[in-house]
Design an enzyme around this catalytic site. Structure first.
Site, PDB file in Angstrom:
ATOM      1  N   TYR A   1       0.856  -1.196   0.000  1.00 47.72           N
ATOM      2  CA  TYR A   1       0.000   0.000   0.000  1.00 47.72           C
ATOM      3  C   TYR A   1       0.879   1.229   0.000  1.00 47.72           C
ATOM      4  CZ  TYR A   1      -5.029  -0.170   0.005  1.00 47.72           C
ATOM      5  OH  TYR A   1      -6.320  -0.239  -0.397  1.00 47.72           O
TER       6      TYR A   1
ATOM      7  N   GLU B   1      -0.416   4.942  -0.571  1.00 54.41           N
ATOM      8  CA  GLU B   1      -1.139   6.175  -0.905  1.00 54.41           C
ATOM      9  C   GLU B   1      -0.190   7.358  -0.793  1.00 54.41           C
ATOM     10  OE1 GLU B   1      -4.556   6.219   1.613  1.00 54.41           O
ATOM     11  OE2 GLU B   1      -5.582   4.694   0.423  1.00 54.41           O
TER      12      GLU B   1
ATOM     13  N   ASP C   1      -5.859  13.615 -25.573  1.00 54.14           N
ATOM     14  CA  ASP C   1      -5.988  12.221 -25.140  1.00 54.14           C
ATOM     15  C   ASP C   1      -5.369  11.333 -26.218  1.00 54.14           C
ATOM     16  OD1 ASP C   1      -6.804   9.641 -24.626  1.00 54.14           O
ATOM     17  OD2 ASP C   1      -8.855  10.180 -24.065  1.00 54.14           O
TER      18      ASP C   1
ATOM     19  N   THR D   1      -3.358   5.745 -22.211  1.00 56.68           N
ATOM     20  CA  THR D   1      -3.339   4.413 -21.608  1.00 56.68           C
ATOM     21  C   THR D   1      -2.004   3.780 -21.973  1.00 56.68           C
ATOM     22  OG1 THR D   1      -4.407   3.534 -23.587  1.00 56.68           O
ATOM     23  CG2 THR D   1      -5.830   3.999 -21.701  1.00 56.68           C
TER      24      THR D   1
ATOM     25  N   LYS E   1      -2.333  -0.157 -24.939  1.00 55.41           N
ATOM     26  CA  LYS E   1      -2.739  -0.291 -26.346  1.00 55.41           C
ATOM     27  C   LYS E   1      -1.478  -0.418 -27.216  1.00 55.41           C
ATOM     28  CE  LYS E   1      -7.247   1.963 -25.721  1.00 55.41           C
ATOM     29  NZ  LYS E   1      -7.261   2.806 -24.524  1.00 55.41           N
TER      30      LYS E   1
ATOM     31  N   ARG F   1      -2.015  -2.833 -18.357  1.00 52.22           N
ATOM     32  CA  ARG F   1      -3.301  -2.135 -18.375  1.00 52.22           C
ATOM     33  C   ARG F   1      -3.237  -0.983 -17.372  1.00 52.22           C
ATOM     34  NH1 ARG F   1      -8.080  -3.051 -20.823  1.00 52.22           N
ATOM     35  NH2 ARG F   1      -6.954  -4.515 -22.122  1.00 52.22           N
TER      36      ARG F   1
END
Ligand code: DSN
Length: 426
Positions: free
Chosen positions: A54, A56, A200, A226, A229, A235
């Site tokens: 974790y 954050e 984008d 992203t 692709k 991903r």
């Protein structure tokens, strides 16, 4: 091999399903424009123990102890992204492209502000203002479409709408458009109306990284993307921005719209930014574009109409009415998948049919290029697609075509025949 793996022992049902999809990916020719095949090195990075942590916050500013190593991993990914794209700042935490867009909007706009983006049914993305997405519900959306004659973005229209509506953000980018956008023209419109320019590049990020498509980074305030692709990474999402927006972008990702960073995916991003900076990747990116162009030209020469007059990137839309007035995208995509060619139906500009039926299919070449196909195979593939669609009611013609598709898929496998679909633990 399979029955020795810890996964197969712990959950043979799940292991079997993963292997089944590996076989599907291998047995059929994959032409979905937003998909690709990751390397086994990528599977190792994303399947690593970093999933346990974790973290954050951001490197050096975490809310948990024990983050010293994931700090190094995230810093590695950030520095590699900045170097690869030449940006001032990178945030590698977005879980997806949609999350990246949400954070980017809220970094610079308030709930209710006006956003000018491309219509979903003419090439844009859900998060560019569709009424069914958070973007359409939380912002006042003004949308530009394509010119009805050229089926291309008309910058005079973008400028007219921008002057009339004074958007806070102008979005350039798409999920089904095959032409190169004029980044400088978008910059000029944004400057004229004092808007933030958000580009984008979720679809074309790999082409931009490999130098096979002009980069928007010198023109945009914020670039979202992203990594899974054409970039062939894990991903996930990515935001690049100028120094001016760095703090606002970081706050809009965490704590505004996300919690803990997904560290094993960030490790995968670090790896893909390294791989995408190599001459081999550049050659790959250029080959994706060449393959798309030859595939589109082959289909055109056999009577198909390519939307927007052709392709300059990795994808294109086919207007199926040029093959047969009655043929829908739904029928074509279902038949092609059954024949061993996987792609998706897609609305074409000014489509009279519903988005669920459509008059088009979308075709993209990143995955087949990863599998090793070149121009010669694109000619074969384009011919096969047209023959299948033209003879869709003739089983006598379809059966030999099915064999031909299978031979082509077998000659260019995504993964070795005995691959389970998940990396072995040694
Ligand atoms: N769903 C993706 C695509 O297929 O283009 C975009 O997010």
């Amino acid at each position: 091999m399979t029955d020795m793996s810890p996964l197969a022992e712990a959950d043979p049902t799940l292991a079997g399903l993963i292997t089944k999809d590996a076989q599907r990916q291998r047995a059929k020719i994959q032409l979905i424009a937003s998909e690709n095949f990751v390397s086994t090195a990528m599977m190792q990075a994303t399947g690593s123990v970093l999933a346990n942590k974790y973290s954050e916050g951001y490197p050096g500013r975490r809310y948990y102890e024990g983050c010293e190593v994931v700090d190094e991993v995230e810093t590695l990914a950030i520095e590699r992204a900045k170097a690869l794209f030449g940006s001032d700042h990178a945030n590698v935490q977005p879980h997806s492209g949609s999350q990246a867009n949400m954070a980017a909007y809220f970094a610079v706009a308030e709930h209710g502000d006006t956003i000018l983006g491309m219509r979903l049914d003419q090439g844009g993305h859900l998060t560019h203002g569709s009424p069914v997405s958070f973007s359409g519900k939380m912002f006042n959306i003004v949308a530009y479409g394509l010119d009805s004659e050229t089926e291309q973005v008309n910058m005079d229209e973008v400028r007219r709408l921008a002057i009339e509506h004074k958007p806070r953000v102008i979005v350039a980018g798409y999920s089904s458009y095959s032409k190169i956008l004029d980044w400088a023209a978008f910059r000029s419109v944004a400057d004229e109306v004092d808007a933030v320019l958000l580009v984008d590049i979720a679809h074309i990020i790999g082409l931009v990284a490999g130098g096979a498509h002009p980069s928007p980074v010198p023109y945009a305030d914020i670039v979202t993307a992203t990594t899974h692709k054409a970039l062939r990474g894990p991903r996930g999402g990515l935001i690049l921005c100028t120094e001016e927006y760095a703090k606002a972008v970081d706050k809009a990702v965490f704590p505004f719209s996300q919690g803990g960073a997904i560290n094993h995916q960030i490790a995968g991003k670090a790896l893909c930014f390294l791989q995408a900076g190599t001459p081999e990747f550049s050659a790959y990116a250029h080959q994706i574009v060449r393959n798309a162009s030859v595939l589109a030209d082959t289909m055109t020469s056999l009577g198909a109409r390519i939307v927007s007059g052709g392709t300059e990137n990795h994808m294109f839309l086919v207007d199926l009415r040029s093959i047969d007035e009655e043929l829908t995208g739904k029928e074509a995509a279902t038949l092609l998948d059954d024949m061993g060619i996987t792609l998706n139906r897609n609305a074409i500009p000014f489509d009279p049919r519903s988005p669920f039926i459509t008059s088009g299919i979308r075709i993209g070449t990143p995955a087949v290029t990863t599998a090793g196909m070149r121009q010669e195979q694109m000619v074969t593939l384009g011919t096969l697609i047209i023959e299948i669609l033209k003879h869709r009611d003739d089983a006598g013609v379809l059966e030999p075509l099915r064999d031909h598709v299978r031979e082509l898929a077998d000659a260019f496998p995504a993964y070795p025949a005995d691959f389970d679909g998940y990396v072995a633990v040694s």
